[in-house]
Design a protein around this motif. Structure first.
Motif, PDB file in Angstrom:
ATOM      1  N   VAL A 499       0.840  -1.203   0.000  1.00 44.39           N
ATOM      2  CA  VAL A 499       0.000   0.000   0.000  1.00 44.39           C
ATOM      3  C   VAL A 499       0.875   1.251   0.000  1.00 44.39           C
ATOM      4  O   VAL A 499       0.647   2.193  -0.773  1.00 44.39           O
ATOM      5  N   ASP A 500       1.869   1.287   0.866  1.00 44.81           N
ATOM      6  CA  ASP A 500       2.750   2.457   0.938  1.00 44.81           C
ATOM      7  C   ASP A 500       3.445   2.721  -0.397  1.00 44.81           C
ATOM      8  O   ASP A 500       3.645   3.871  -0.789  1.00 44.81           O
ATOM      9  N   LEU A 501       3.790   1.662  -1.090  1.00 49.77           N
ATOM     10  CA  LEU A 501       4.453   1.811  -2.381  1.00 49.77           C
ATOM     11  C   LEU A 501       3.535   2.481  -3.409  1.00 49.77           C
ATOM     12  O   LEU A 501       4.004   3.196  -4.307  1.00 49.77           O
ATOM     13  N   GLN A 502       2.233   2.293  -3.275  1.00 50.20           N
ATOM     14  CA  GLN A 502       1.288   2.889  -4.229  1.00 50.20           C
ATOM     15  C   GLN A 502       1.259   4.415  -4.135  1.00 50.20           C
ATOM     16  O   GLN A 502       0.701   5.088  -5.010  1.00 50.20           O
ATOM     17  N   ARG A 503       1.853   4.977  -3.094  1.00 53.40           N
ATOM     18  CA  ARG A 503       1.884   6.435  -2.960  1.00 53.40           C
ATOM     19  C   ARG A 503       2.713   7.090  -4.051  1.00 53.40           C
ATOM     20  O   ARG A 503       2.680   8.314  -4.216  1.00 53.40           O
ATOM     21  N   LEU A 504       3.445   6.291  -4.816  1.00 49.46           N
ATOM     22  CA  LEU A 504       4.194   6.827  -5.949  1.00 49.46           C
ATOM     23  C   LEU A 504       3.281   7.170  -7.125  1.00 49.46           C
ATOM     24  O   LEU A 504       3.704   7.862  -8.057  1.00 49.46           O
ATOM     25  N   PRO A 516     -10.174  -1.237  -2.142  1.00 46.49           N
ATOM     26  CA  PRO A 516     -10.455  -2.502  -1.442  1.00 46.49           C
ATOM     27  C   PRO A 516      -9.688  -2.649  -0.133  1.00 46.49           C
ATOM     28  O   PRO A 516     -10.160  -3.338   0.784  1.00 46.49           O
ATOM     29  N   LEU A 517      -8.531  -1.995  -0.012  1.00 48.49           N
ATOM     30  CA  LEU A 517      -7.717  -2.132   1.192  1.00 48.49           C
ATOM     31  C   LEU A 517      -8.267  -1.324   2.358  1.00 48.49           C
ATOM     32  O   LEU A 517      -7.861  -1.528   3.507  1.00 48.49           O
ATOM     33  N   LEU A 518      -9.185  -0.411   2.078  1.00 48.97           N
ATOM     34  CA  LEU A 518      -9.777   0.387   3.155  1.00 48.97           C
ATOM     35  C   LEU A 518     -10.621  -0.464   4.098  1.00 48.97           C
ATOM     36  O   LEU A 518     -10.892  -0.057   5.231  1.00 48.97           O
ATOM     37  N   SER A 519     -11.042  -1.625   3.647  1.00 50.02           N
ATOM     38  CA  SER A 519     -11.820  -2.539   4.489  1.00 50.02           C
ATOM     39  C   SER A 519     -11.045  -3.833   4.752  1.00 50.02           C
ATOM     40  O   SER A 519     -11.636  -4.884   5.010  1.00 50.02           O
ATOM     41  N   ALA A 528      -2.718   2.154   6.648  1.00 50.66           N
ATOM     42  CA  ALA A 528      -1.792   2.442   5.544  1.00 50.66           C
ATOM     43  C   ALA A 528      -2.562   2.950   4.330  1.00 50.66           C
ATOM     44  O   ALA A 528      -2.135   3.899   3.656  1.00 50.66           O
ATOM     45  N   ALA A 529      -3.717   2.341   4.052  1.00 53.64           N
ATOM     46  CA  ALA A 529      -4.523   2.788   2.913  1.00 53.64           C
ATOM     47  C   ALA A 529      -5.074   4.188   3.148  1.00 53.64           C
ATOM     48  O   ALA A 529      -5.103   5.019   2.231  1.00 53.64           O
ATOM     49  N   ALA A 530      -5.516   4.475   4.366  1.00 51.21           N
ATOM     50  CA  ALA A 530      -6.020   5.816   4.676  1.00 51.21           C
ATOM     51  C   ALA A 530      -4.925   6.855   4.504  1.00 51.21           C
ATOM     52  O   ALA A 530      -5.158   7.934   3.933  1.00 51.21           O
ATOM     53  N   ARG A 531      -3.728   6.562   4.984  1.00 54.63           N
ATOM     54  CA  ARG A 531      -2.601   7.490   4.826  1.00 54.63           C
ATOM     55  C   ARG A 531      -2.326   7.758   3.355  1.00 54.63           C
ATOM     56  O   ARG A 531      -2.085   8.893   2.947  1.00 54.63           O
ATOM     57  N   ALA A 532      -2.349   6.680   2.577  1.00 59.33           N
ATOM     58  CA  ALA A 532      -2.014   6.813   1.158  1.00 59.33           C
ATOM     59  C   ALA A 532      -3.084   7.571   0.379  1.00 59.33           C
ATOM     60  O   ALA A 532      -2.828   8.041  -0.739  1.00 59.33           O
ATOM     61  N   MET A 533      -4.279   7.710   0.944  1.00 58.81           N
ATOM     62  CA  MET A 533      -5.371   8.383   0.238  1.00 58.81           C
ATOM     63  C   MET A 533      -5.708   9.742   0.848  1.00 58.81           C
ATOM     64  O   MET A 533      -6.762  10.311   0.574  1.00 58.81           O
ATOM     65  N   LEU A 534      -4.788  10.281   1.636  1.00 62.87           N
ATOM     66  CA  LEU A 534      -5.042  11.552   2.301  1.00 62.87           C
ATOM     67  C   LEU A 534      -5.322  12.672   1.302  1.00 62.87           C
ATOM     68  O   LEU A 534      -6.137  13.562   1.562  1.00 62.87           O
ATOM     69  N   ASP A 535      -4.650  12.644   0.145  1.00 55.20           N
ATOM     70  CA  ASP A 535      -4.814  13.723  -0.838  1.00 55.20           C
ATOM     71  C   ASP A 535      -5.836  13.390  -1.921  1.00 55.20           C
ATOM     72  O   ASP A 535      -5.931  14.086  -2.935  1.00 55.20           O
ATOM     73  N   VAL A 536      -6.607  12.313  -1.706  1.00 54.83           N
ATOM     74  CA  VAL A 536      -7.625  11.936  -2.685  1.00 54.83           C
ATOM     75  C   VAL A 536      -8.921  12.670  -2.355  1.00 54.83           C
ATOM     76  O   VAL A 536      -9.435  12.557  -1.239  1.00 54.83           O
ATOM     77  N   PRO A 537      -9.490  13.429  -3.278  1.00 54.22           N
ATOM     78  CA  PRO A 537     -10.746  14.136  -2.999  1.00 54.22           C
ATOM     79  C   PRO A 537     -11.875  13.154  -2.722  1.00 54.22           C
ATOM     80  O   PRO A 537     -12.058  12.170  -3.451  1.00 54.22           O
ATOM     81  N   MET A 538     -12.637  13.418  -1.678  1.00 56.89           N
ATOM     82  CA  MET A 538     -13.737  12.531  -1.313  1.00 56.89           C
ATOM     83  C   MET A 538     -14.747  12.392  -2.447  1.00 56.89           C
ATOM     84  O   MET A 538     -15.316  11.317  -2.672  1.00 56.89           O
ATOM     85  N   GLN A 539     -14.975  13.473  -3.187  1.00 58.38           N
ATOM     86  CA  GLN A 539     -15.971  13.435  -4.264  1.00 58.38           C
ATOM     87  C   GLN A 539     -15.529  12.554  -5.428  1.00 58.38           C
ATOM     88  O   GLN A 539     -16.352  12.220  -6.294  1.00 58.38           O
ATOM     89  N   ALA A 540     -14.264  12.153  -5.435  1.00 60.61           N
ATOM     90  CA  ALA A 540     -13.786  11.286  -6.507  1.00 60.61           C
ATOM     91  C   ALA A 540     -14.129   9.824  -6.257  1.00 60.61           C
ATOM     92  O   ALA A 540     -13.877   8.978  -7.119  1.00 60.61           O
ATOM     93  N   LEU A 541     -14.715   9.527  -5.087  1.00 63.79           N
ATOM     94  CA  LEU A 541     -14.992   8.149  -4.716  1.00 63.79           C
ATOM     95  C   LEU A 541     -16.487   7.860  -4.758  1.00 63.79           C
ATOM     96  O   LEU A 541     -17.306   8.749  -4.526  1.00 63.79           O
TER      97      LEU A 541
END
Length: 647
Positions: A499-504, A516-519, A528-541
């Motif tokens: 998951v951390d690697l996906q931050r690239l 899927p990793l959020l659950s 780890a998934a929440a950290r990696a998605m900190l800059d993801v806009p909520m409206q994009a989900l």
């Protein structure tokens, strides 16, 4: 200032109130009953436990428990003096004169440990317990300082009164039963509680009220007992046993305040430290005080199902046999039917170890469990149970068992002797330590080897997770694509590192992959998934993904909130604020770091740069002057001062 930090934690990290949905009414949890209640029926077990280091992990400051010489003795070190004495009413006291000349007298609050050293806890303010750095050597019967080579004035974060020597936040949870830290970040005070000091029965087995009730009903009516005798932990399962021990016997970051309920899966309660520089040598041998679990996960023992209690009697904590007999209960011509894949052969023989019987080189542990000293005199064995590889020393820079004893010989000599004794050995092939050694200086140049190592299912999960962590330092987004199958790996350590690697990756692409990793079943992966998605806009989900993100953010928030007495936590909060470009919150978080630990230079540098960007060079120089007052010789701060030029 502090309100900004709290606002960052509660508003930015949680984003909005988590959506919890319909929840079933929880069953009533069993209550703690105390070890004295257990002793009423389990007298033999209690007698064994009472002799253990667990029972004496934390005790009251009584004449029965204190073994040091408090008869008006003194100890002086580097400008600090400690005087030990006993009041007329029997109170044990320590009078400390610090390097700056200040003197304060403390009653000994309580006692940590029994051998080979004993440490004393002092209450520096109501509720705050600190571990004093002058301790008693129970073998040599003398006082000594735990950190004799460090310059530790009272304003240093590593001073015994500082955040890293705080008993409430750093130590008590593993020295007690049913512990709750109860830290108030606004007042910066502790109101900690515990069911009992010391590691009692219920610290491992879990609260015992259901067990006691079941036992009484069984005696009275002959009714069937509860599953697992009413306890939360099933010690018949080796993995459950290992994870229960690992909660304290590991280098890890807690994910919740206080004692996790016994039986909580390890990766729901902790984030395990990987095999990184400063903690482990490149080949995975222990370097810093990392305890046991991270080493054991690398071992063939763990791979084959060996559990802690196969070697350690769980109540006395002593080994199950003397000397090599611990090992030969399995490693012998007879073998052990519990481990059918084990090669049956004679190991406790000069034909195997090539040393005279009774010689230190004939002891299995001296070759396969090299010991290192921590806390001044406490020798602890590396539990990776590795085969000595002096042939790797030149490549990895790691120590080897042979020249630990034969200190007058080089590793090349030891390698040649082993090759002579075992010319056809299949244990001299490539080792992950070679890859990690090169990756530590050039992660971008070893990506192919790291990727292959991370994907190898025959390699220990902690090794594969470490390989992924190094890949994350490469800065190459293509590696995130390559490692994406590992997001579904069976090992939570591997999934979290993947998951951390996906931050690239760019935010939207990353989000599509990580939803899927959020659950995930493991809290450490969800965080780890929440950290990696900190800059993801909520409206994009999608709406259901947004709910999962909020829940994962709640996990993360709870984890962070449990460690607000750690400078490291405020560094993380500052990083979150920087990601969100919340400069006041970042400034508040970095300021909290340096208030707790004035030697955290990275926080001073960021405070200076934020001040320069928002308030101009004059204010930035004021911050930098403050930083240099606390760290006058630090090269980074002095270089920054040179870059900024004169006022």
């Amino acid at each position: 200032m502090f309100r900004s930090v709290v606002g960052l934690l509660l508003a930015l990290l949680a984003l909005t109130s988590p959506v919890r949905g319909e929840e079933a009414t929880p069953l009533q949890s069993p209550d703690y009953v105390g070890s004295a209640t257990c002793a009423g029926c389990h007298q033999d077990v209690t007698a064994r436990w009472q002799t253990s280091d667990h029972a004496k992990a934390w005790t009251e400051a009584t004449a029965e428990n204190i073994v040091a010489d408090f008869n008006d003795t003194t100890f002086a070190h580097d400008g600090m003096t400690a005087a030990f004495h006993i009041d007329g009413d029997g109170t044990y006291r320590i009078t400390v004169t610090e390097k700056d000349g200040t003197t304060r007298d403390y009653p000994v609050h309580s006692v940590a440990g029994i051998e080979p050293l004993q440490q004393y806890l002092l209450e520096t303010e109501p509720g705050r317990l600190q571990s004093f750095d002058v301790v008693w050597d129970t073998k040599k019967q003398r006082w000594f300082h735990l950190y004799p080579d460090q310059d530790l004035p009272p304003n240093d974060g590593l001073h015994w009164t500082g955040p890293y020597k705080n008993w409430n936040g750093r130590c008590a949870v593993c020295h007690s039963t049913g512990y709750e830290k109860n830290y108030d970040p606004q007042t910066k005070r502790y109101a900690s509680t515990e069911v009992e000091i010391g590691v009692g029965c219920e610290a491992c087995h879990g609260p015992g009220s259901a067990h006691v009730a079941s036992a009484k009903e069984w005696d009275a009516k002959g009714s069937a007992p509860l599953p697992n005798a009413g306890f939360a932990v099933d010690f018949s399962d080796p993995e459950t046993t290992i994870q229960q021990c690992a909660g304290c016997h590991s280098r890890r970051e807690p994910l919740q305040a206080g004692s996790p309920a016994p039986g909580t899966p390890y990766h729901d309660a902790y984030n395990l430290s990987l095999l990184m520089p400063g903690l482990y040598h490149a080949d995975g041998q222990v370097q810093d005080e990392v305890y046991v679990y991270g080493s054991f996960l690398q071992s063939k023992m763990y791979e084959k199902g060996v559990s802690c209690t196969d070697c350690h009697e769980p109540h006395t904590m002593q080994l199950v046999a003397e000397g090599n007999a611990v090992c030969t209960q399995c490693h012998s011509p007879a073998g052990n039917p519990a481990f059918p894949s084990l090669r049956q052969a004679e190991y406790d023989s000069p034909d195997h170890h090539f040393h005279e019987p009774g010689n230190s080189g004939a002891a299995c542990k001296n070759c396969h469990m090299v010991e290192h000293v921590y806390m001044g005199n406490d020798w602890r064995a590396d539990h990776s149970f590795r085969i000595p590889r002096p042939d790797l020393s030149a490549k990895t820079g790691s120590p080897d068992a042979c020249t630990t004893c034969h200190s007058d010989r080089p590793p090349a000599w030891a390698a040649s002797v082993i090759a002579e004794h075992y010319p056809d050995s299949d244990h001299r092939g490539p080792h992950y330590g070679e890859i990690f050694a090169e990756s530590r200086s050039d992660p971008a140049g070893t990506t192919s080897d790291l990727s292959a190592l991370a994907a190898d299912p025959k390699t220990a999960g902690i090794v594969r997770a470490t390989a992924l962590a190094y890949l994350g330092q490469s800065g190459n987004p293509a590696l995130a694509d390559q490692a994406s199958p590992l997001l579904a790996d069976e090992d939570p350590l591997v999934r979290a590192s993947a998951v951390d690697l996906q931050r690239l990756l760019p935010p939207q692409e990353r989000a599509d992959r990580l939803v899927p990793l959020l659950s995930d079943p493991a809290r450490t992966v969800r965080i780890a998934a929440a950290r990696a998605m900190l800059d993801v806009p909520m409206q994009a989900l999608a709406s259901d993904a947004s709910d999962d993100l909020r829940r994962a953010m709640d996990d993360w928030q709870t984890s962070m909130a449990s460690r607000l007495d750690y400078p490291e936590t405020h560094l993380q909060l500052a990083g979150i604020a920087l990601t969100r470009r919340d400069w006041p919150a970042a400034t508040a978080a970095f300021r909290e770091v340096v208030d707790m630990d004035p030697q955290r230079v990275e926080a001073w540098v960021m405070l200076t740069r934020i001040a320069a960007a928002l308030q101009g060079p004059t204010n930035a120089r004021t911050v930098l002057d403050e930083a240099l007052q606390a760290n006058p010789t630090d090269p980074t701060l002095n270089a920054l001062k040179h870059q900024m030029g004169p006022r």
